[in-house]
Design a protein around this motif. Structure first.
Motif, PDB file in Angstrom:
ATOM      1  N   ARG A  61       4.960 -12.741   7.827  1.00 17.71           N
ATOM      2  CA  ARG A  61       5.037 -12.002   9.091  1.00 17.71           C
ATOM      3  C   ARG A  61       6.488 -11.947   9.567  1.00 17.71           C
ATOM      4  N   GLU A  65       6.774 -13.159  15.247  1.00 17.77           N
ATOM      5  CA  GLU A  65       5.413 -13.696  15.122  1.00 17.77           C
ATOM      6  C   GLU A  65       5.449 -15.126  14.601  1.00 17.77           C
ATOM      7  N   ASP A  99      -0.286 -13.602   5.747  1.00 18.03           N
ATOM      8  CA  ASP A  99       0.214 -12.583   6.663  1.00 18.03           C
ATOM      9  C   ASP A  99      -0.950 -12.226   7.571  1.00 18.03           C
ATOM     10  N   THR A 100      -0.817 -11.161   8.311  1.00 18.27           N
ATOM     11  CA  THR A 100      -1.933 -10.720   9.151  1.00 18.27           C
ATOM     12  C   THR A 100      -2.795  -9.688   8.425  1.00 18.27           C
TER      13      THR A 100
END
Length: 139
Positions: A61, A65, A99-100
């Motif tokens: 990220r 974040e 990650d997202t």
């Protein structure tokens, strides 16, 4: 009569477009699932936790974040700048990516696999599914 045929034709076109969009979405999901299975092990949170101590945990990220909250012990290597950090990884130790989203870790895993990394793990569901220890920014 021509008006009715024109309306049917319009609805047929709308249905066709919707089917094409649906097939594209399904195809995209299948592609990323297949590609992910080919280049890395996609693991649940519990299995990810087991390898944290022996592996290299990489947060893909962006820095903002990461600064707010991240998995304890993770290093930040933002996806956009990964090329700069890539040489800091060891090929002889497992790499744990998160990650997202699903696409970015799979793309990085494919890149690492191409560079000779073999032991690559991706957190299924991304950071939002992580239920282990986190480091949060103190306010």
């Amino acid at each position: 009569m021509n008006l009715v045929l024109g309306e049917i034709s319009a609805w047929l076109w709308i249905d066709l477009v919707l089917v094409i969009i649906l097939l594209w979405m399904l195809g995209t999901q299948l592609y990323w699932w297949y590609r992910g299975k080919k280049v890395a092990h996609i693991v649940e949170s519990d299995e990810f936790k087991q390898g944290l101590r022996k592996g290299q945990v990489i947060d893909l990220r962006d820095s903002a974040e990461f600064g707010r909250s991240h998995i304890l012990g993770a290093r930040n290597m933002p996806f956009a700048q990964f090329k700069l950090y890539e040489n800091a990884l060891r090929k002889d130790a497992p790499v744990y990516l998160y990650d997202t989203t699903k696409a970015m870790p799979i793309r990085i895993a494919a890149r690492l696999k191409k560079e000779g990394f073999n032991d690559i793990y991706i957190l299924k569901g991304g950071y939002s599914k992580w239920d282990g220890k986190k480091k949060n920014k103190k306010i």
